[in-house]
Design an enzyme around this catalytic site. Structure first.
Site, PDB file in Angstrom:
ATOM      1  N   LEU A  15      42.724  41.205  33.499  1.00 44.91           N
ATOM      2  CA  LEU A  15      43.249  42.334  34.262  1.00 44.91           C
ATOM      3  C   LEU A  15      42.486  43.624  33.976  1.00 44.91           C
ATOM      4  O   LEU A  15      43.067  44.696  33.784  1.00 44.91           O
ATOM      5  CB  LEU A  15      44.747  42.513  33.983  1.00 44.91           C
ATOM      6  N   GLY A  19      40.167  42.977  38.114  1.00 39.15           N
ATOM      7  CA  GLY A  19      41.286  42.044  38.078  1.00 39.15           C
ATOM      8  C   GLY A  19      42.588  42.701  38.503  1.00 39.15           C
ATOM      9  O   GLY A  19      43.312  42.188  39.360  1.00 39.15           O
ATOM     10  N   ALA A  86      31.041  37.647  33.352  1.00 35.96           N
ATOM     11  CA  ALA A  86      30.229  36.440  33.538  1.00 35.96           C
ATOM     12  C   ALA A  86      29.697  35.949  32.191  1.00 35.96           C
ATOM     13  O   ALA A  86      29.581  36.720  31.239  1.00 35.96           O
ATOM     14  CB  ALA A  86      29.066  36.769  34.467  1.00 35.96           C
ATOM     15  N   SER A 138      32.688  41.399  46.076  1.00 36.58           N
ATOM     16  CA  SER A 138      31.937  42.647  46.115  1.00 36.58           C
ATOM     17  C   SER A 138      32.802  43.753  46.677  1.00 36.58           C
ATOM     18  O   SER A 138      33.638  43.521  47.544  1.00 36.58           O
ATOM     19  CB  SER A 138      30.678  42.521  46.958  1.00 36.58           C
ATOM     20  N   LYS A 210      25.823  36.050  46.440  1.00 41.27           N
ATOM     21  CA  LYS A 210      26.255  37.323  45.845  1.00 41.27           C
ATOM     22  C   LYS A 210      25.118  37.941  45.027  1.00 41.27           C
ATOM     23  O   LYS A 210      24.925  39.160  45.005  1.00 41.27           O
ATOM     24  CB  LYS A 210      27.500  37.106  44.965  1.00 41.27           C
ATOM     25  N   HIS A 213      22.919  39.579  47.414  1.00 40.03           N
ATOM     26  CA  HIS A 213      23.608  40.808  47.837  1.00 40.03           C
ATOM     27  C   HIS A 213      23.287  41.919  46.832  1.00 40.03           C
ATOM     28  O   HIS A 213      22.949  43.042  47.200  1.00 40.03           O
ATOM     29  CB  HIS A 213      25.126  40.555  47.901  1.00 40.03           C
ATOM     30  N   ASN A 214      23.398  41.592  45.553  1.00 40.72           N
ATOM     31  CA  ASN A 214      23.143  42.612  44.532  1.00 40.72           C
ATOM     32  C   ASN A 214      21.672  43.017  44.480  1.00 40.72           C
ATOM     33  O   ASN A 214      21.360  44.170  44.216  1.00 40.72           O
ATOM     34  CB  ASN A 214      23.620  42.112  43.166  1.00 40.72           C
ATOM     35  N   GLU A 217      21.345  45.355  47.087  1.00 43.48           N
ATOM     36  CA  GLU A 217      22.040  46.577  46.617  1.00 43.48           C
ATOM     37  C   GLU A 217      21.095  47.418  45.736  1.00 43.48           C
ATOM     38  O   GLU A 217      20.992  48.633  45.908  1.00 43.48           O
ATOM     39  CB  GLU A 217      23.278  46.128  45.829  1.00 43.48           C
TER      40      GLU A 217
HETATM   41  C1  6PG Z   1      29.551  44.679  43.897  1.00 41.77           C
HETATM   42  C2  6PG Z   1      28.654  45.177  42.812  1.00 41.77           C
HETATM   43  C3  6PG Z   1      29.184  44.756  41.491  1.00 41.77           C
HETATM   44  C4  6PG Z   1      28.672  45.561  40.319  1.00 41.77           C
HETATM   45  C5  6PG Z   1      27.257  45.266  39.976  1.00 41.77           C
HETATM   46  C6  6PG Z   1      26.591  46.408  39.263  1.00 41.77           C
HETATM   47  O1  6PG Z   1      29.052  43.986  44.757  1.00 41.77           O
HETATM   48  O2  6PG Z   1      30.731  45.019  43.866  1.00 41.77           O
HETATM   49  O3  6PG Z   1      27.379  44.674  42.967  1.00 41.77           O
HETATM   50  O4  6PG Z   1      28.997  43.390  41.394  1.00 41.77           O
HETATM   51  O5  6PG Z   1      28.861  46.901  40.519  1.00 41.77           O
HETATM   52  O6  6PG Z   1      27.296  44.162  39.118  1.00 41.77           O
HETATM   53  O7  6PG Z   1      25.437  45.927  38.810  1.00 41.77           O
HETATM   54  P1  6PG Z   1      24.482  46.705  37.836  1.00 41.77           P
HETATM   55  O8  6PG Z   1      25.306  47.109  36.635  1.00 41.77           O
HETATM   56  O9  6PG Z   1      23.441  45.710  37.501  1.00 41.77           O
HETATM   57  O10 6PG Z   1      23.997  47.894  38.586  1.00 41.77           O
END
Ligand code: 6PG
Length: 507
Positions: A15, A19, A86, A138, A210, A213-214, A217
């Site tokens: 949590l 969470g 993780a 995400s 995912k 995705h990152n 990002e």
């Molecule tokens: C999301 C983000 C999330 C997190 C990242 C930050 O999709 O909600 O990507 O997963 O904020 O893990 O990653 P860094 O700490 O590597 O910038």
């Protein structure tokens, strides 16, 4: 009421920020939750907040003080959601659940940013104990609370059980406009709209998607930061002036969540009225998902320089002390002076550079997934992935609708850069992109992601590259052979270099 009806729909472990918000989101959507965390206070806090938001004594969240108690409070077969960091913690919790008597038909959903190969290994490792399903989330804290983008993968049987829950809590998109349907208040429910979740594929596929995705990002954040740097250091604009420019840009094709929050970060002042961004130490953190994307792109042979450069940029930023030492030693150019007209033109060009680089970053991410799909025998639905990124997630952006359209036009599209819409966008803006990069280079301001994107664009649009000379070099020192443009495809040649061409050997 039967005994089953008295039990909770979902068990929730972990949590922390994500969470707790997922739990509150589940509760808003009518699910009852048995919650457990090693830290009892976190459980108490979630229950308290739910009661407060719910404005009643209705017990939507039930606190548990052990794994055994958690299992005893759930409907069978049990459905348990993990929101733990993780890596090791996922295994620790899995082992504890086995110790507490979890059953082989129970489902455990890992919502963390696990490395996708770990997920594949875990599914196998625990298959006799329970069904491990994964669904990365995400959207950060707010997304978790009011609607994240969810990327589920694993056993199809488990998905049929999870689907209605996931569709209820995920972010929603207006099916006509493709725009997010915002939900911002506790208790608020959006029943219509397309949910930002879709089954991605077998174990690991969801975590892979995912991860990409990152990676995108990272790239998206970096190119925005480079544009900010150019405007701040090159044009000496104030943080407010830059926020105004970004706000304007956010009304056009750059419309995105990351642009929106950048404006807010730039406008934020500390208690003494100073722009907070000026006071934040310029050393970037990273948890590893961008790095994993870059590594995977190299492994599968997918060119992803914008993403990789964004990871390098974070590493370079961490060498603060070295950069301080180097600054007086290594010279750079004089600042360019602009007239108000040339300044305006430069800012417009910078906008186009950002837009084109953003297209490149997404094109790289999608091509990477395409190559990974082949390598791992998945069947990914790229239009579906673009769709669930239109709302809820960190890279949500208006142009994800154009990406959805591109893959709906052509399911087999090899790269977004050859889609008719994106090819036109890149072609129409390439000259201003070039001018921006030329000026930024002359200014001596680092913009590796913006400029490597241009180089990626130029490489990808060129039918002839200098790899002919490279193949000659390889054959020279290592007899690695080469093909010829004037001979049938696949035929290999080797030359005794330094002697006459007649020494060419056909293999
Ligand atoms: C999301 C983000 C999330 C997190 C990242 C930050 O999709 O909600 O990507 O997963 O904020 O893990 O990653 P860094 O700490 O590597 O910038």
């Amino acid at each position: 009421m039967t005994q089953q009806e008295n039990l909770c729909d979902i068990g929730f472990i972990g949590l922390g920020v994500m969470g707790k918000n997922l739990v509150l989101n589940l509760a808003d959507n009518g699910f009852t939750i048995a919650a457990f965390d090693l830290d009892n206070e976190k459980v108490a806090d979630a229950i308290k907040q739910d009661k407060l938001e719910n404005n009643s004594d209705n017990e939507r969240v039930i606190g548990c003080s052990s794994y055994t108690e958690l299992l005893s409070k759930l409907k069978s077969p049990h459905l348990i959601v993990l929101s733990v960091p993780a890596g090791e913690p996922v295994d620790q919790v899995s082992e504890s659940l086995i110790g507490a008597g979890i059953q082989p038909d129970d489902i455990v959903i890992d919502t963390g940013n696990s490395l996708w190969v770990d997920t594949v290994a875990r599914e196998e490792k625990y298959k006799n104990n329970f069904i491990l399903f994964s669904s990365a989330v995400s959207g950060g804290e707010e997304g978790a609370r009011f609607g994240p983008s969810l990327m589920p993968s694993g056993a199809p049987y488990a998905w049929t059980r999870i689907k209605p829950i996931w569709e209820a809590i995920a972010a929603k998109v207006d099916p006509v406009t493709g725009k997010p349907l915002e939900r911002t208040k506790p208790g608020e429910i959006i029943e219509h709209g397309e949910s930002c979740t879709t089954y991605i594929g077998p174990a690991g596929a969801g975590h892979y998607v995912k991860m990409v995705h990152n990676g995108i990002e990272y790239a998206d954040m970096q190119i925005i930061c480079e544009a900010y740097h150019v405007l701040r250091a090159g044009l000496s604009l104030s943080t407010n002036e830059i926020a105004d420019i970004f706000e304007q840009w956010n009304k056009g094709p750059l419309d995105s969540y990351l642009m929106e929050i950048s404006v807010e970060v730039l406008r934020h002042k500390d208690s003494e009225g100073q722009p907070l961004v000026d006071l934040i130490l310029d050393k970037a953190g990273q948890k590893g998902t961008g790095l994993w994307t870059a590594v995977s792109s190299l492994q599968v042979g997918a060119p992803a320089p914008t993403i990789t450069q964004a990871v390098y940029a974070r590493s370079i930023s961490s060498f603060k002390d070295l950069r301080i030492t180097a600054e007086p030693l290594l010279s750079g150019p004089e600042l360019i002076s602009f007239t108000s007209e040339s300044k305006k033109e430069f800012i417009d060009n910078l906008h186009d550079a950002l837009y084109c680089s953003k297209i490149c970053a997404y094109a790289q991410g999608f091509q990477l997934m395409k190559l990974a799909e082949k390598e791992h025998g998945w069947r990914l639905n790229f239009a579906g992935i673009a769709k669930i990124w239109r709302a809820g997630c960190i890279i949500r952006a208006a142009f994800l609708q154009s990406i959805t359209d591109a893959f709906e036009r052509n399911e087999e599209l090899e790269s977004l850069i050859v889609d008719e819409f994106f090819a036109k966008q890149l072609s129409n803006n390439q000259m201003s992109w070039r001018k921006a990069i030329a000026n930024i280079t002359l200014m001596g301001i680092p913009a590796g992601a913006l400029s490597s994107s241009l180089s990626y664009y130029d490489s990808m649009r060129t039918s002839v590259l200098p790899a002919n000379l490279l193949q000659g070099q390889r054959d020279y020192f290592g007899a690695h052979t080469f093909e010829r443009v004037d001979k049938p495809k696949g035929k290999k040649f080797h030359v005794q270099w330094g002697t006459a061409e007649k020494n060419m050997i056909e293999l």
